[in-house]
Design a protein around this motif. Structure first.
Motif, PDB file in Angstrom:
ATOM      1  N   ASP A  81      38.970  20.584  57.604  1.00 43.64           N
ATOM      2  CA  ASP A  81      37.797  21.181  58.422  1.00 43.64           C
ATOM      3  C   ASP A  81      37.946  20.673  59.873  1.00 43.64           C
ATOM      4  O   ASP A  81      37.579  19.382  59.896  1.00 43.64           O
ATOM      5  CB  ASP A  81      36.636  20.956  57.922  1.00 43.64           C
ATOM      6  CG  ASP A  81      35.461  21.620  58.705  1.00 43.64           C
ATOM      7  OD1 ASP A  81      35.755  22.515  59.451  1.00 43.64           O
ATOM      8  OD2 ASP A  81      34.114  21.195  58.682  1.00 43.64           O
ATOM      9  N   LYS A  90      43.470  18.907  50.155  1.00 43.88           N
ATOM     10  CA  LYS A  90      44.194  19.963  50.601  1.00 43.88           C
ATOM     11  C   LYS A  90      43.420  21.018  51.544  1.00 43.88           C
ATOM     12  O   LYS A  90      43.932  22.020  51.910  1.00 43.88           O
ATOM     13  CB  LYS A  90      44.770  20.778  49.579  1.00 43.88           C
ATOM     14  CG  LYS A  90      45.961  20.084  48.852  1.00 43.88           C
ATOM     15  CD  LYS A  90      46.392  21.005  47.896  1.00 43.88           C
ATOM     16  CE  LYS A  90      47.825  20.482  47.188  1.00 43.88           C
ATOM     17  NZ  LYS A  90      48.229  21.366  46.109  1.00 43.88           N
ATOM     18  N   PHE A  91      42.400  20.503  51.743  1.00 47.47           N
ATOM     19  CA  PHE A  91      41.189  21.314  52.851  1.00 47.47           C
ATOM     20  C   PHE A  91      40.939  20.499  54.103  1.00 47.47           C
ATOM     21  O   PHE A  91      40.679  19.378  54.067  1.00 47.47           O
ATOM     22  CB  PHE A  91      39.735  21.537  52.089  1.00 47.47           C
ATOM     23  CG  PHE A  91      38.751  22.550  52.887  1.00 47.47           C
ATOM     24  CD1 PHE A  91      38.873  23.837  52.501  1.00 47.47           C
ATOM     25  CD2 PHE A  91      38.163  22.044  53.805  1.00 47.47           C
ATOM     26  CE1 PHE A  91      38.150  24.724  52.921  1.00 47.47           C
ATOM     27  CE2 PHE A  91      37.277  22.882  54.571  1.00 47.47           C
ATOM     28  CZ  PHE A  91      37.162  24.156  54.158  1.00 47.47           C
ATOM     29  N   PHE A  93      39.475  21.921  46.542  1.00 46.89           N
ATOM     30  CA  PHE A  93      40.948  21.693  47.264  1.00 46.89           C
ATOM     31  C   PHE A  93      41.109  20.089  47.548  1.00 46.89           C
ATOM     32  O   PHE A  93      42.142  19.679  47.910  1.00 46.89           O
ATOM     33  CB  PHE A  93      41.098  22.527  48.520  1.00 46.89           C
ATOM     34  CG  PHE A  93      41.835  23.796  48.171  1.00 46.89           C
ATOM     35  CD1 PHE A  93      41.386  24.483  47.229  1.00 46.89           C
ATOM     36  CD2 PHE A  93      42.889  24.279  49.113  1.00 46.89           C
ATOM     37  CE1 PHE A  93      42.095  25.728  46.911  1.00 46.89           C
ATOM     38  CE2 PHE A  93      43.261  25.470  48.855  1.00 46.89           C
ATOM     39  CZ  PHE A  93      43.046  26.289  47.861  1.00 46.89           C
ATOM     40  N   VAL A 108      47.341  25.331  51.150  1.00 51.22           N
ATOM     41  CA  VAL A 108      46.251  24.483  51.805  1.00 51.22           C
ATOM     42  C   VAL A 108      45.370  25.230  52.526  1.00 51.22           C
ATOM     43  O   VAL A 108      45.821  26.470  52.931  1.00 51.22           O
ATOM     44  CB  VAL A 108      47.163  23.463  52.630  1.00 51.22           C
ATOM     45  CG1 VAL A 108      47.999  22.489  51.709  1.00 51.22           C
ATOM     46  CG2 VAL A 108      47.902  23.959  53.563  1.00 51.22           C
ATOM     47  N   ALA A 109      44.352  24.702  52.996  1.00 53.34           N
ATOM     48  CA  ALA A 109      43.359  25.464  53.773  1.00 53.34           C
ATOM     49  C   ALA A 109      42.903  24.628  55.129  1.00 53.34           C
ATOM     50  O   ALA A 109      42.665  23.658  54.977  1.00 53.34           O
ATOM     51  CB  ALA A 109      41.965  25.760  53.119  1.00 53.34           C
ATOM     52  N   LEU A 150      32.619  28.208  51.226  1.00 51.11           N
ATOM     53  CA  LEU A 150      33.684  27.589  51.689  1.00 51.11           C
ATOM     54  C   LEU A 150      33.602  25.920  51.342  1.00 51.11           C
ATOM     55  O   LEU A 150      34.401  24.962  51.232  1.00 51.11           O
ATOM     56  CB  LEU A 150      33.865  27.542  53.106  1.00 51.11           C
ATOM     57  CG  LEU A 150      34.295  29.079  53.465  1.00 51.11           C
ATOM     58  CD1 LEU A 150      34.318  29.213  55.137  1.00 51.11           C
ATOM     59  CD2 LEU A 150      35.660  29.446  52.893  1.00 51.11           C
ATOM     60  N   HIS A 180      40.203  25.020  58.231  1.00 50.42           N
ATOM     61  CA  HIS A 180      38.793  25.789  58.554  1.00 50.42           C
ATOM     62  C   HIS A 180      38.589  25.311  59.822  1.00 50.42           C
ATOM     63  O   HIS A 180      38.450  24.267  60.374  1.00 50.42           O
ATOM     64  CB  HIS A 180      37.917  25.670  57.726  1.00 50.42           C
ATOM     65  CG  HIS A 180      36.315  26.290  57.967  1.00 50.42           C
ATOM     66  ND1 HIS A 180      35.521  25.438  59.095  1.00 50.42           N
ATOM     67  CD2 HIS A 180      36.165  27.520  57.936  1.00 50.42           C
ATOM     68  CE1 HIS A 180      34.543  26.328  59.210  1.00 50.42           C
ATOM     69  NE2 HIS A 180      34.853  27.622  58.552  1.00 50.42           N
ATOM     70  N   LEU A 228      35.100  25.503  48.168  1.00 48.93           N
ATOM     71  CA  LEU A 228      36.547  25.390  48.418  1.00 48.93           C
ATOM     72  C   LEU A 228      36.928  24.073  48.797  1.00 48.93           C
ATOM     73  O   LEU A 228      37.981  23.684  48.296  1.00 48.93           O
ATOM     74  CB  LEU A 228      37.044  26.652  49.446  1.00 48.93           C
ATOM     75  CG  LEU A 228      38.560  26.523  49.395  1.00 48.93           C
ATOM     76  CD1 LEU A 228      39.263  26.982  48.584  1.00 48.93           C
ATOM     77  CD2 LEU A 228      38.662  27.715  50.868  1.00 48.93           C
ATOM     78  N   LYS A 229      36.034  23.479  49.493  1.00 48.51           N
ATOM     79  CA  LYS A 229      36.531  22.069  50.258  1.00 48.51           C
ATOM     80  C   LYS A 229      36.549  20.959  48.919  1.00 48.51           C
ATOM     81  O   LYS A 229      37.395  20.350  48.916  1.00 48.51           O
ATOM     82  CB  LYS A 229      35.409  21.912  51.237  1.00 48.51           C
ATOM     83  CG  LYS A 229      35.744  20.316  51.858  1.00 48.51           C
ATOM     84  CD  LYS A 229      34.801  20.106  52.867  1.00 48.51           C
ATOM     85  CE  LYS A 229      34.741  18.718  53.490  1.00 48.51           C
ATOM     86  NZ  LYS A 229      33.862  18.310  54.528  1.00 48.51           N
TER      87      LYS A 229
END
Length: 709
Positions: free
Chosen positions: A436, A433-434, A430, A411-412, A423, A414, A426-427
């Motif tokens: 922010d 799973k992202f 994912f 998972v990420a 990014l 930010h 990526l958001k």
């Protein structure tokens, strides 16, 4: 407008504003040809005599471009010039400022529109308050452009100091109208409260105004400061510039706050002396009746204000701030009315004014596009960045997406101000799973630690300068407990036009001193993909790696990451005279130095350390054994990679054995805004500087000096 001063023989100090000529103390004023449009403003005392300010009034030929005429703005030399302007003139001034800023933004190729949202608010603030006696504080530099235009710095803005295609923010200390440094974010309420308390201690009556926005209000420090201001009950004004029309962090999930005649009337009524006196009288009377009646009246007041106010407004009341709003941030008349009432508060404690603005409000699409097109016609292709250039962030996103296909638990998280375009990709990929979290770095670190404890593999993506704000959480919530959080430190090292505000100079030092942290840095995009794969497999301790801003050469294909052995560096080229040990992106500059030195007959070994902690001690011993001279290079502060190398060399006896070692790090000072190449030159980290250091070690001083010419 900036001024250049020169001492006159009789103690008079002329200050030339506008197209100033650089004058020295020995200047012969009788020989100067002054422009015909001079304005004498005032005479003030100076420690060495009198100080006179002679202002050169700019004319149409001073500035290039085809901007719209700005007659009122042309007459503004300081905020004092706004005091006698009518509402109609203030509106025209706001339009002229918006036109000017739109022209500047287009010319600087800067996509920022946040500076345009606060134009009317800035005009109203300077019309009502008396800066610099009254303290006006801002949370972010991007919203200060109108403020700079109105406080004598129009020439700086018009000069379009550019660095890497971005508008350069001027230093914090350039003007007396800037009482505190701008750009760090979320510090204006805290610093403003400190100034308000200091004012109270000294018995002064100046006002303190702190302007915050949607991004900075996500940070915990803002709420800590508000809570403390409510407790201390010192007079200060907090203005929330709300360009989202909602106090909800997710715009798409929240209803819009209405701005209409009712809200305008309500805001004026809330800020009026009559209502405030009635409210204070009610408090006094209910207290006399009894505690129960006072508490009941307070609940009724809170309930009533919550019913008519926007969602979330009662939060500020709970923190101890008197809430006024919402106010139309583009209606000069309403802003001036409310701020005048607020400025008259003598003993009301902290006040929050909720101002609604629109980010999309500009001069007009047609005019803006016309200005941008004309400017871009004069920009050569060599001045623009090729669209195909990839960045380290692009490569990181591709590598992480690839790893996520193999490891479903990745998972990420930010944190920080804004997100790079890659990014956002990526958001999107994912999805859920992202995470922010905005400018909530402390929360991001501990949140990531909780995700790791729950069995996931969190990659915590935070710019270097913002990670500093969460260091306590890194120490206690992650490293001390050996929680496997993977820190991706972006914008590491020098950051060009963002200067010292967002410079990532310290992360190598403050991360590598932690006992359980694995610290590494890729030298190129291939190594970056390998380190993403390596980090994904580390489950027994935290790990971090850093990468800089900037474009890479266009790659025709993506690299699949291969895990590398922890604590193992590599040798790229071999020679017998000098060893260059680079860390991170500086390996590329070591290779450039090797190319220069080879032309001078110097055989150089270039090694990629990869890891700062744990060090590859076998590689270090090999370099010391096969060479008499060793140079380490890093784009970080003193106390980083070189410090760990020095510790090992001294304890291992390598320095006693005769190895001559020189570290090259960032200098022990802050490097101001410039292009990346200029900043590297100032820091002494270019290929030429590295080669010159090697030549100096070899005793070839003359050739070293020639390289620096």
């Amino acid at each position: 407008m900036t001024a250049v001063t020169s001492q006159y023989p009789f103690g008079i100090c002329p200050q030339f504003h506008g197209n100033s000529r650089l004058l020295s103390p020995e200047t012969d004023f009788s020989a100067l040809n002054f422009p015909y449009r001079l304005g004498y403003s005032r005479l003030t005392l100076h420690p060495k005599g009198h100080v006179a300010e002679i202002h050169y009034l700019p004319h149409a030929g001073d500035f290039t471009g085809e901007n719209e005429p700005t007659p009122i703005l042309d007459a503004i030399e300081s905020p004092m010039n706004l005091k006698n302007l009518s509402t109609k003139e203030l509106k025209q001034l706001a339009n002229e400022i918006r036109s000017e800023l739109s022209f500047i933004i287009a010319k600087s190729q800067n996509p920022s529109s946040s500076s345009l949202t606060v134009v009317e608010l800035t005009v109203a603030i300077h019309h009502v308050f008396h800066a610099p006696v009254d303290k006006i504080l801002w949370d972010v530099a991007e919203q200060t452009y109108a403020h700079k235009l109105l406080t004598g710095r129009r020439q700086i803005m018009q000069a379009l100091e550019k660095s890497n295609g971005r508008l350069v923010a001027a230093p914090d200390f350039e003007s007396g109208f800037d009482p505190f440094g701008v750009g760090h974010g979320c510090n204006s309420v805290s610093s403003g409260l400190g100034m308000a308390i200091a004012r109270d201690f000294k018995g002064k009556r100046d006002r303190v105004v702190a302007v915050i926005n949607n991004e900075t209000i996500m940070a915990g420090q803002v709420y800590e400061a508000m809570r403390n201001s409510g407790y201390l009950d010192s007079n200060m004004i907090v203005i929330l510039n709300d360009s989202r029309h909602s106090l909800h962090p997710e715009v798409e999930e929240a209803s819009k706050i209405p701005i209409n005649a009712f809200s305008s009337t309500l805001s004026k009524f809330q800020s009026s002396k009559l209502f405030r006196r009635f409210r204070e009288l009610a408090k006094v009377l209910t207290k006399k009746i009894g505690k129960g009646m006072y508490e009941w009246a307070a609940k009724v007041d809170e309930y009533a204000r919550g019913m008519i106010g926007p969602p979330g407004s009662t939060l500020f009341e709970e923190l101890g701030l008197y809430y006024i709003g919402p106010v139309d941030g583009h209606n000069i008349e309403d802003l001036v009315c409310v701020l005048n009432e607020v400025a008259s508060l003598d003993s009301m404690g902290p006040v929050l004014v909720h101002v609604i603005t629109k980010e999309e409000l500009e001069v007009g699409d047609n005019q803006m596009n016309a200005v941008a097109n004309k400017i871009m016609e004069g920009v050569s292709s060599s001045d623009t960045i090729p669209c195909g250039n990839r960045t380290y962030s692009d490569c990181f996103v591709e590598a992480l997406i690839s790893e996520a296909e193999r490891h479903k638990d990745i998972v990420a998280v930010h944190a920080g101000m804004g997100m790079e375009p890659s990014l956002h990709l990526l958001k999107d990929v994912f999805a859920e799973k992202f995470f922010d979290v905005g400018m909530a770095e402390q929360h991001a670190v501990t949140f990531a630690a909780g995700l790791a404890c729950g069995g996931l593999k969190p990659f915590c993506i935070i710019p270097s300068a913002f990670l500093q704000r969460a260091y306590d959480q890194v120490v206690h919530d992650v490293d001390r407990q050996k929680v496997p959080v993977r820190f991706i430190i972006t914008s590491a090292g020098l950051v060009g036009s963002d200067g010292p505000i967002h410079c990532g100079a310290f992360d190598i030092a403050f991360m590598s001193c932690l006992p359980n942290m694995i610290v590494m840095a890729p030298s190129d995009e291939v190594e970056l993909s390998h380190m993403v794969a390596t980090a994904a497999l580390i489950d027994d301790r935290p790990v971090c790696f850093r990468y800089p801003r900037g474009a890479l050469s266009v790659m025709e294909h993506s690299f699949s990451g291969i895990p590398i052995e922890v604590g193992r560096g590599r040798i790229l080229t071999e020679g017998k005279d000098v060893a260059l040990l680079g860390y991170g992106s500086m390996v590329q500059n070591c290779l450039r130095a090797q190319s220069l030195l080879s032309k001078l007959g110097v055989e150089v070994t270039v090694a990629d350390a990869r890891f700062c902690k744990p060090l590859d001690i076998q590689l270090l011993r090999q370099l010391c054994k096969n060479h008499s001279f060793l140079v380490t290079v890093e784009e970080g502060s003193i106390g980083g990679f070189a410090s760990h190398v020095a510790q090992f060399l001294s304890l291992d006896g390598q320095l006693d054995a005769g190895i001559k070692w020189r570290p090259i790090t960032l200098p022990d000072n802050y490097i101001e805004q410039a292009s990346p190449k200029e900043q590297l030159a100032v820091a002494g980290l270019t290929g030429n500087h590295i080669a010159a250091t090697a030549l100096s070690l070899l005793g070839r001083t003359r050739e070293a000096l020639l390289l620096m010419c």
